[in-house]
Design an enzyme around this catalytic site. Sequence first.
Site, PDB file in Angstrom:
ATOM      1  N   LYS A 181      -9.996  19.624  17.371  1.00  0.00           N
ATOM      2  CA  LYS A 181      -9.117  20.792  17.266  1.00  0.00           C
ATOM      3  C   LYS A 181      -9.831  21.944  16.546  1.00  0.00           C
ATOM      4  O   LYS A 181      -9.672  23.106  16.919  1.00  0.00           O
ATOM      5  CB  LYS A 181      -7.820  20.413  16.542  1.00  0.00           C
ATOM      6  CG  LYS A 181      -6.904  19.564  17.436  1.00  0.00           C
ATOM      7  CD  LYS A 181      -5.819  18.824  16.694  1.00  0.00           C
ATOM      8  CE  LYS A 181      -5.113  17.876  17.682  1.00  0.00           C
ATOM      9  NZ  LYS A 181      -4.187  16.947  17.029  1.00  0.00           N
ATOM     10  N   GLN A 210      -1.389  15.586  11.222  1.00  0.00           N
ATOM     11  CA  GLN A 210      -1.831  14.604  12.211  1.00  0.00           C
ATOM     12  C   GLN A 210      -1.015  13.321  12.066  1.00  0.00           C
ATOM     13  O   GLN A 210      -0.850  12.796  10.962  1.00  0.00           O
ATOM     14  CB  GLN A 210      -3.338  14.325  12.024  1.00  0.00           C
ATOM     15  CG  GLN A 210      -3.946  13.369  13.031  1.00  0.00           C
ATOM     16  CD  GLN A 210      -4.068  13.940  14.434  1.00  0.00           C
ATOM     17  OE1 GLN A 210      -3.958  15.138  14.657  1.00  0.00           O
ATOM     18  NE2 GLN A 210      -4.294  13.072  15.400  1.00  0.00           N
ATOM     19  N   ASP A 268       2.636  22.273  16.576  1.00  0.00           N
ATOM     20  CA  ASP A 268       2.894  21.187  17.533  1.00  0.00           C
ATOM     21  C   ASP A 268       4.109  21.456  18.418  1.00  0.00           C
ATOM     22  O   ASP A 268       4.246  20.852  19.477  1.00  0.00           O
ATOM     23  CB  ASP A 268       3.179  19.883  16.772  1.00  0.00           C
ATOM     24  CG  ASP A 268       1.930  19.041  16.535  1.00  0.00           C
ATOM     25  OD1 ASP A 268       1.012  19.114  17.359  1.00  0.00           O
ATOM     26  OD2 ASP A 268       1.898  18.312  15.529  1.00  0.00           O
TER      27      ASP A 268
HETATM   28  N1  LIG Z   1       0.590  16.068  14.920  1.00  0.00           N
HETATM   29  C1  LIG Z   1      -0.028  15.571  15.978  1.00  0.00           C
HETATM   30  N2  LIG Z   1      -0.180  16.335  17.090  1.00  0.00           N
HETATM   31  C2  LIG Z   1      -0.839  15.864  18.188  1.00  0.00           C
HETATM   32  O1  LIG Z   1      -0.974  16.585  19.211  1.00  0.00           O
HETATM   33  C3  LIG Z   1      -1.379  14.531  18.141  1.00  0.00           C
HETATM   34  C4  LIG Z   1      -1.205  13.776  16.957  1.00  0.00           C
HETATM   35  N3  LIG Z   1      -0.525  14.320  15.909  1.00  0.00           N
HETATM   36  N4  LIG Z   1      -1.688  12.521  16.870  1.00  0.00           N
HETATM   37  C5  LIG Z   1      -2.475  11.929  17.938  1.00  0.00           C
HETATM   38  C6  LIG Z   1      -2.148  12.509  19.294  1.00  0.00           C
HETATM   39  C7  LIG Z   1      -3.236  12.306  20.355  1.00  0.00           C
HETATM   40  N5  LIG Z   1      -3.587  13.630  20.819  1.00  0.00           N
HETATM   41  C8  LIG Z   1      -4.611  13.923  21.724  1.00  0.00           C
HETATM   42  C9  LIG Z   1      -4.990  15.216  22.014  1.00  0.00           C
HETATM   43  C10 LIG Z   1      -6.065  15.490  22.853  1.00  0.00           C
HETATM   44  C11 LIG Z   1      -6.777  14.468  23.436  1.00  0.00           C
HETATM   45  C12 LIG Z   1      -7.953  14.795  24.288  1.00  0.00           C
HETATM   46  O2  LIG Z   1      -8.325  15.945  24.402  1.00  0.00           O
HETATM   47  N6  LIG Z   1      -8.604  13.830  24.908  1.00  0.00           N
HETATM   48  C13 LIG Z   1      -9.792  14.071  25.725  1.00  0.00           C
HETATM   49  C14 LIG Z   1     -10.917  13.141  25.354  1.00  0.00           C
HETATM   50  C15 LIG Z   1     -10.489  11.683  25.217  1.00  0.00           C
HETATM   51  C16 LIG Z   1     -11.586  10.726  24.730  1.00  0.00           C
HETATM   52  O3  LIG Z   1     -12.623  10.625  25.401  1.00  0.00           O
HETATM   53  O4  LIG Z   1     -11.362  10.087  23.689  1.00  0.00           O
HETATM   54  C17 LIG Z   1      -9.433  13.973  27.195  1.00  0.00           C
HETATM   55  O5  LIG Z   1      -8.342  13.467  27.526  1.00  0.00           O
HETATM   56  O6  LIG Z   1     -10.221  14.389  28.026  1.00  0.00           O
HETATM   57  C18 LIG Z   1      -6.398  13.173  23.178  1.00  0.00           C
HETATM   58  C19 LIG Z   1      -5.327  12.908  22.338  1.00  0.00           C
HETATM   59  C20 LIG Z   1      -2.881  14.560  20.094  1.00  0.00           C
HETATM   60  N7  LIG Z   1      -2.064  13.970  19.213  1.00  0.00           N
END
Ligand SMILES: Nc1nc(=O)c2c([nH]1)NC[C@@H]1CN(c3ccc(C(=O)N[C@@H](CCC(=O)O)C(=O)O)cc3)C=[N+]21
Length: 284
Positions: A53, A97, A120
């Site tokens: 982020k 988070q 969020d």
């Molecule tokens: N307050 C809060 N807000 C959130 O938005 C939040 C959170 N807590 N806790 C965890 C989850 C998980 N999450 C992701 C966001 C982006 C990818 C992302 O960009 N993934 C890439 C790479 C994945 C990889 O290779 O590991 C993709 O899908 O291409 C994944 C997971 C947001 N979260």
Amino acid sequence: MSAQILDGKATAAAIKSELAVRVEALKARGVTPGLGTLLVGDDPGSRWYVNGKHRDCAQVGIASIQRELPDTATQEEIEAVVRELNDNPDCTGYIVQLPLPKGIDTNRVLELMDPAKDADGLHPVSLGRLVLGIEGPLPCTPYGIIQLLRHHGVTINGAHVVVVGRGITVGRSIPLLLTRKSENATVTQCHTGTRDLAAQLKQADIVVAAAGVPHIIKPEDVKPGAAVLDVGVSRDEHGKIVGDVHPGVAEVAAWISPNPGGVGPMTRAQLLVNVVEAAERAAG
Ligand SMILES: Nc1nc(=O)c2c([nH]1)NC[C@@H]1CN(c3ccc(C(=O)N[C@@H](CCC(=O)O)C(=O)O)cc3)C=[N+]21
């Protein structure tokens, strides 16, 4: 037949270059948007997301405010950081988070956040505004999915969308967006109490798979020509992402979001949108 790709990486990049222009305009007015993050504990996955982020922020000119606490932090210590971010003028939006360590009252922490800084879109006030149709930050993954469909010209107006899952971040909130007049979809929400998931899926023009159950969406359950969005992020024994959508679905669907490379990058892009829009609102 092989489905066309709903390319989250490319779509997120397009959104980010548009945002960079808006950030420049804000800076010209003396306002620098700043994203705060609070990470509690040292889960490597959570740390990786949080770092991602801040990398995104750097790309579009948003400042970063990083706060960390050990996993032994108390409720009071966490709430003190939330109050500091609420009061910090450099922080125009922030996230806590999730998940927080066991024993912490997550809802109490989230309710303490200043809704004007909710990046969020999951603060109770933001979700209430969404229900009432009042402008405010939108939940990142749901709105990211809608942007991904729009960007690729997939028709949402009048479509029958089947949502699988009822988690707060996606399943619970995406029907609220999809049934607005601006999206105008008909939504069926499925969950563990749904008697015949396959029968519901067969009706869907668009499937949003947000159950967190590996490969719960099978090729034989999908209507030919449907658009399928894979939100699930389970991991196999090698730590590789396993989505909610079976790979065979690509032979039946007209559109499919890859995972990784689909919904994840769109979630991150929408977080930046929320930060910039909060700064724009605050600047008047
Ligand atoms: N307050 C809060 N807000 C959130 O938005 C939040 C959170 N807590 N806790 C965890 C989850 C998980 N999450 C992701 C966001 C982006 C990818 C992302 O960009 N993934 C890439 C790479 C994945 C990889 O290779 O590991 C993709 O899908 O291409 C994944 C997971 C947001 N979260």
